[in-house]
Write a protein that holds these residues in place. Structure first.
Motif, PDB file in Angstrom:
ATOM      1  N   TRP A  62      -0.685  -9.754  -3.759  1.00 61.25           N
ATOM      2  CA  TRP A  62       0.016  -8.335  -4.785  1.00 61.25           C
ATOM      3  C   TRP A  62      -0.905  -7.153  -4.196  1.00 61.25           C
ATOM      4  O   TRP A  62       0.340  -6.472  -4.597  1.00 61.25           O
ATOM      5  N   GLY A  63      -2.496  -7.356  -4.374  1.00 61.76           N
ATOM      6  CA  GLY A  63      -2.649  -6.093  -4.778  1.00 61.76           C
ATOM      7  C   GLY A  63      -2.478  -5.544  -2.971  1.00 61.76           C
ATOM      8  O   GLY A  63      -2.378  -3.977  -3.412  1.00 61.76           O
ATOM      9  N   ARG A  64      -2.998  -5.990  -1.960  1.00 62.93           N
ATOM     10  CA  ARG A  64      -2.392  -5.565  -0.676  1.00 62.93           C
ATOM     11  C   ARG A  64      -1.007  -4.896  -0.591  1.00 62.93           C
ATOM     12  O   ARG A  64      -0.902  -4.472   0.522  1.00 62.93           O
ATOM     13  N   LEU A  65       0.208  -5.950  -1.070  1.00 60.72           N
ATOM     14  CA  LEU A  65       1.687  -5.693  -0.884  1.00 60.72           C
ATOM     15  C   LEU A  65       1.405  -4.399  -0.929  1.00 60.72           C
ATOM     16  O   LEU A  65       1.979  -3.507  -1.053  1.00 60.72           O
ATOM     17  N   HIS A  66       1.167  -4.583  -2.142  1.00 64.05           N
ATOM     18  CA  HIS A  66       1.284  -3.049  -3.701  1.00 64.05           C
ATOM     19  C   HIS A  66       0.838  -1.223  -2.578  1.00 64.05           C
ATOM     20  O   HIS A  66       1.622  -0.958  -2.910  1.00 64.05           O
ATOM     21  N   ARG A  67      -0.523  -2.264  -2.405  1.00 69.31           N
ATOM     22  CA  ARG A  67      -1.171  -0.988  -1.243  1.00 69.31           C
ATOM     23  C   ARG A  67      -0.248  -0.500  -0.021  1.00 69.31           C
ATOM     24  O   ARG A  67       0.146   0.947   0.482  1.00 69.31           O
ATOM     25  N   GLU A  68      -0.151  -1.834   0.589  1.00 70.20           N
ATOM     26  CA  GLU A  68       1.041  -1.355   2.165  1.00 70.20           C
ATOM     27  C   GLU A  68       1.866  -0.441   1.477  1.00 70.20           C
ATOM     28  O   GLU A  68       2.591  -0.339   2.134  1.00 70.20           O
ATOM     29  N   GLY A  69       2.687  -0.994   0.583  1.00 74.22           N
ATOM     30  CA  GLY A  69       3.813  -1.120   0.210  1.00 74.22           C
ATOM     31  C   GLY A  69       3.195   0.912   0.128  1.00 74.22           C
ATOM     32  O   GLY A  69       4.673   1.353   0.049  1.00 74.22           O
ATOM     33  N   ARG A  70       2.908   1.059  -0.968  1.00 69.04           N
ATOM     34  CA  ARG A  70       2.741   2.274  -1.292  1.00 69.04           C
ATOM     35  C   ARG A  70       2.268   3.452   0.354  1.00 69.04           C
ATOM     36  O   ARG A  70       2.678   4.833   0.191  1.00 69.04           O
ATOM     37  N   ARG A  71       2.243   2.981   1.209  1.00 70.25           N
ATOM     38  CA  ARG A  71       1.499   3.661   3.013  1.00 70.25           C
ATOM     39  C   ARG A  71       2.781   3.697   3.437  1.00 70.25           C
ATOM     40  O   ARG A  71       3.074   4.979   3.434  1.00 70.25           O
ATOM     41  N   ALA A  72       3.185   2.628   3.179  1.00 70.25           N
ATOM     42  CA  ALA A  72       4.473   3.231   4.225  1.00 70.25           C
ATOM     43  C   ALA A  72       5.780   3.518   2.854  1.00 70.25           C
ATOM     44  O   ALA A  72       6.784   4.971   4.216  1.00 70.25           O
ATOM     45  N   ARG A  73       5.662   3.867   1.848  1.00 70.14           N
ATOM     46  CA  ARG A  73       6.741   4.866   1.109  1.00 70.14           C
ATOM     47  C   ARG A  73       6.184   5.954   1.179  1.00 70.14           C
ATOM     48  O   ARG A  73       7.399   6.709   1.284  1.00 70.14           O
ATOM     49  N   ASP A  74       5.238   6.054   1.459  1.00 69.03           N
ATOM     50  CA  ASP A  74       4.575   7.545   1.546  1.00 69.03           C
ATOM     51  C   ASP A  74       4.982   8.343   3.047  1.00 69.03           C
ATOM     52  O   ASP A  74       5.888   9.120   3.558  1.00 69.03           O
ATOM     53  N   ARG A  75       4.906   7.316   3.871  1.00 66.86           N
ATOM     54  CA  ARG A  75       4.940   7.489   5.902  1.00 66.86           C
ATOM     55  C   ARG A  75       6.314   7.769   6.046  1.00 66.86           C
ATOM     56  O   ARG A  75       6.292   8.582   7.050  1.00 66.86           O
ATOM     57  N   TYR A  76       7.549   7.333   5.103  1.00 60.36           N
ATOM     58  CA  TYR A  76       8.709   7.427   5.854  1.00 60.36           C
ATOM     59  C   TYR A  76       9.759   7.395   4.387  1.00 60.36           C
ATOM     60  O   TYR A  76      10.750   7.919   4.956  1.00 60.36           O
ATOM     61  N   GLY A  77       9.054   8.561   3.999  1.00 64.57           N
ATOM     62  CA  GLY A  77       9.412   9.333   2.853  1.00 64.57           C
ATOM     63  C   GLY A  77      10.184   9.104   1.613  1.00 64.57           C
ATOM     64  O   GLY A  77      11.261   9.660   1.457  1.00 64.57           O
TER      65      GLY A  77
END
Length: 508
Positions: A379-394
């Motif tokens: 879950w920690g990795r899921l949310h870190r990767e999710g936050r990065r993707a959300r930022d990258r794709y706006g």
């Protein structure tokens, strides 16, 4: 002549508005979704509501339908004031909505759907003869040419929308909300919806019309209200405004991006389709090079929509081959497509792309997890990767990881693109990538597509939107009735040429 509080007919009597919103407001957490909005809908009027994703359109109509309770203000229906509504109270007051996501029960007939919950009975049993007669009258009254005994599953998308509208009108809807009714329809089906809307207007039905197609709005609506950042910016007669003015009102100081000057160079062939027969497609072939965007353009349903099933591996073609970097993919194999770096993004984000019951970050993780096949969710990795993707794709969210269904259409589409394209793309198929999104989200998505090609991916764009093809593509294939009728570099064809070709005309 319009007067405060109503409309005067020729005889001089004052007619009350069908619907009024007076100073309504709504906040979700710390985010203001609606701020002191006034809105009036008259009987026999088509009143379009437009605005970018997140402007407040959805909250506005959900409040009228009773799905959202306002924090303040009044809702007045046919002169009766309501502080808040429930869905049952709204429906009893004559308010009905037809959502962009069609809600017919596919296993039932047109008659059963039309009279759902209201089937006539005799002696404790359904009176099928009377039900059919009632359905025939209801459809004929609105000029809808659909056989009442037809199973809903056999109807086309346009016919399903027509039946849903007829169902709400037959149930007594006097205030009808149409939410993107033509978003996924071809030209002929959209015209059928337009004819029905005009028929309902002539009968006195008050219609709120939500659409991202501004040319459609200007052609169909009597008045247009523009929403921005939770406020009503302006309400204007449709005949007194043009498309550029509407876009400026919706976007404020934001600029709408035009086709950029490109200096891209293309690499070796990456995606090769040869002799594909599937559905309406006949002998379809195209080669897309690294860094190239090729649009497959045609009216909805004329064949380009078949590409998603074939390239994603969900469907075996009758004939033909698909290669990525010279490697032939196994027909009908999703894993073969994924392992070759081929990513296919559906045009139906909620039915085939996203999992509505999961959060944003869980949806973003689905493709990565499917490729890696882990047994446990980190879950920690899921949310870190999710936050990065959300930022990258706006992707804009009110809090860190909400349910994906709470997002606006444009943000849902960005989640879909991030989920599929943030995982090592060699080639991709984008099917109607800006379907049902506002002008700002469309510009953001176009920049993302440009970035894919600039990064060396081979991009195939399946679309029914001529302007989108002009904006994005380096080369365009026009498909009509399943066959390629033109294959041109974009600098050798004009927009008018493409409009003519997709409508059945020819160019020199």
């Amino acid at each position: 002549m319009t007067v405060p509080g109503g409309t005067r007919h020729a005889a001089g009597e004052l007619v009350k508005p069908a619907l009024e919103l007076r100073g309504v407001r709504k906040a979700f957490g710390g985010a203001q979704a609606l701020i002191d909005v006034d809105f009036t809908l008259r009987p026999g009027e088509v009143h379009a509501v437009v605005g970018m994703n997140g402007a407040g359109k959805s909250t506005l109509v959900e409040m009228v339908c009773g799905a959202v309770v306002p924090d303040g203000g009044d809702i007045v229906i046919a002169g009766r004031r309501h502080g808040a509504l429930t869905p049952r109270k709204a429906h009893a007051a004559g308010v009905s909505i037809v959502h962009q996501r069609r809600s017919l029960v596919l296993g039932l007939s047109v008659t059963e759907n039309l009279l759902l919950g209201r089937l006539p009975t005799r002696g404790g049993r359904v009176d099928w003869r009377r039900a059919r007669e009632e359905a025939v009258r209801a459809l004929a009254d609105l000029g809808i040419d659909v056989a009442p005994g037809t199973a809903a599953a056999r109807l086309g998308p346009g016919e399903r929308t027509l039946v849903e509208i007829a169902r709400e009108v037959h149930a007594g809807g006097r205030v009808l909300i149409l939410d993107e009714p033509t978003a996924s329809l071809g030209g002929a089906d959209a015209l059928r919806i337009h004819r029905l809307v005009r028929t309902l207007r002539e009968r006195g039905t008050a219609i709120i019309y939500i659409s991202h197609h501004l040319d459609e709005v200007l052609d169909l609506a009597d008045r247009v209200t523009v929403m921005r950042d939770g406020r009503r910016v302006v309400t204007v007669p449709a005949g007194e405004v043009d498309l550029p003015a509407l876009v400026r009102a919706m976007a404020g100081e934001r600029l709408v991006q035009d086709r950029p000057d490109r200096a891209r160079t293309f690499g070796e062939p990456v995606l090769e389709l040869d002799g594909l027969d599937a559905g309406r497609l006949r002998g379809f072939g195209v080669t897309v090079r690294a860094g190239e965007i090729v649009a497959v353009l045609g009216p909805a349903g004329d064949g380009q929509s078949e590409l998603f099933g074939v390239l994603s591996g969900l469907r075996r073609p009758r004939a033909g081959r698909v290669r990525v970097n010279g490697r032939r993919l196994r027909p009908g194999s999703v894993r073969s497509a994924l392992s070759a770096g081929l990513r296919c993004v559906t045009g139906d984000r909620l039915a085939l792309g996203l999992v509505p019951g999961l959060s944003v970050d869980e949806n973003l993780d689905l493709v990565r997890r499917g490729l890696a096949r882990p047994w446990l969710v980190r879950w920690g990795r899921l949310h870190r990767e999710g936050r990065r993707a959300r930022d990258r794709y706006g992707v804009v969210t009110l809090h860190s990881d909400p349910a994906v269904t709470t997002l606006s259409g444009g943000n849902q589409q960005k989640v879909l693109l991030a989920a599929w394209l943030d995982t090592g793309v060699t080639a991709c198929l984008l099917e109607e990538p800006t379907n049902g999104v506002d002008v700002a989200a469309k510009a953001d998505i176009h920049r993302l597509v440009d970035g894919l090609a600039d990064g060396g991916a081979a991009v195939l764009l399946a679309s029914s939107d001529v302007d989108e093809a002009v904006r994005l593509a380096d080369r365009v294939l026009v498909v009509r009735a399943g066959r390629v009728v033109a294959d041109r570099p974009m600098d050798q064809v004009t927009r008018d040429d493409l409009v003519s070709l997709t409508a059945g005309g020819t160019t020199p």
